[in-house]
Design an enzyme around this catalytic site. Structure first.
Site: not given
Length: 268
Positions: A47, A78, A80, A192-194
């Protein structure tokens, strides 16, 4: 093109462990699919990298991984990397590539207040691609965005069994709520996959009246569709996790990855 061998894996790629939020639903649909999960710890966090850096780094790294593991399909798990480098990757590699896009379309269909929040990395929320999605699918709606680098660090810590700093969650929530009309947000896109790895904490922060949505299950369905009719092993085999070497960030313990069907760790 010949059909892939049953043991040809699906390659998942992310800057870190966020892509596990996509791997989980994929495992549910394709329980015996061989898995290679690749995390670019040497490049984390994405990011804060420039578009130019990611547009060069991601295709080059994926090219090495594809050559090494010979996957049937690659998933850029992801947001990003997808919003910046997906076109470059597809141009460079001769296999199906599935990207990850912010779930703005379903959010627009779901909102009753007409105000949607998009929570992502700093790089994702500044992309013209997000403008395009908003214009195409959320016309007439207010789409507020906030980039929260702290949530990526928090999600990585959470998976390792560490405590997430409540201030990180509070700042992410305030980043949307404190904008004009932010108090009317009733749907937040976790872009965001997080971030789905912190869904419980974020839900508590936004309150029960706000729906949190992400694209993981849609991506899993896309993977299942693209591999429909292909042969898979009769029984599941342990997956492989691959980490790019980072002096400051060693791979997590295998116990963190085992619930996702990962049985070994490699570094490149």
């Amino acid at each position: 093109m010949h059909p892939p061998a049953p043991d040809a894996p699906i390659l998942f790629f992310d800057s870190g462990l966020g892509g596990l939020s996509v791997l989980g639903p994929t495992r549910a649909l394709l329980p015996t699919a061989p898995i290679v999960y690749a995390a670019d710890y040497a490049g984390l966090p994405y990011g804060r990298k420039s578009n130019e850096e990611l547009a060069a780094r991601v295709p080059a790294l994926l090219g090495r991984l594809v050559e090494r593991y010979q996957p049937r399909l690659a998933v850029i798990a992801c947001n990003t990397a997808s919003t910046i480098a997906l076109g470059h990757v597809r141009a460079a590699l001769d296999l199906p590539i599935v990207g990850t896009v912010p779930a703005i379309k379903p959010a627009a269909e779901m909102t009753k207040s007409g105000v949607i929040g998009v929570l992502g990395t700093e790089a994702t929320v500044r992309q013209p691609y997000v403008d395009d999605l908003s214009a195409r699918f959320a016309g007439g709606k207010t789409v507020l965005r906030h980039g929260s680098p702290g949530l990526v660090t928090g999600a990585e810590a959470r998976l390792r069994g560490e405590t997430v700093d409540p201030e990180v969650i509070a700042r992410a929530v305030a980043g949307l709520r404190d904008q004009p009309r932010g108090d009317a947000i009733d749907v937040v896109v976790l872009a965001c996959t997080h971030f789905p790895l912190l869904k419980d904490e974020l839900q508590a922060g936004f309150g029960r009246g706000v729906a949190l949505i992400d694209g993981a299950e849609g991506i899993a369905r896309r993977i299942a569709h693209l591999t429909d009719g292909q042969a898979w092993p009769a029984i599941a085999v342990p997956g492989i996790a691959v980490f790019t070497r980072s002096d400051e960030r060693p791979p997590p313990p295998l116990a963190v990855l085992a619930p996702y069907g990962i049985g070994s760790i490699e570094t490149v």
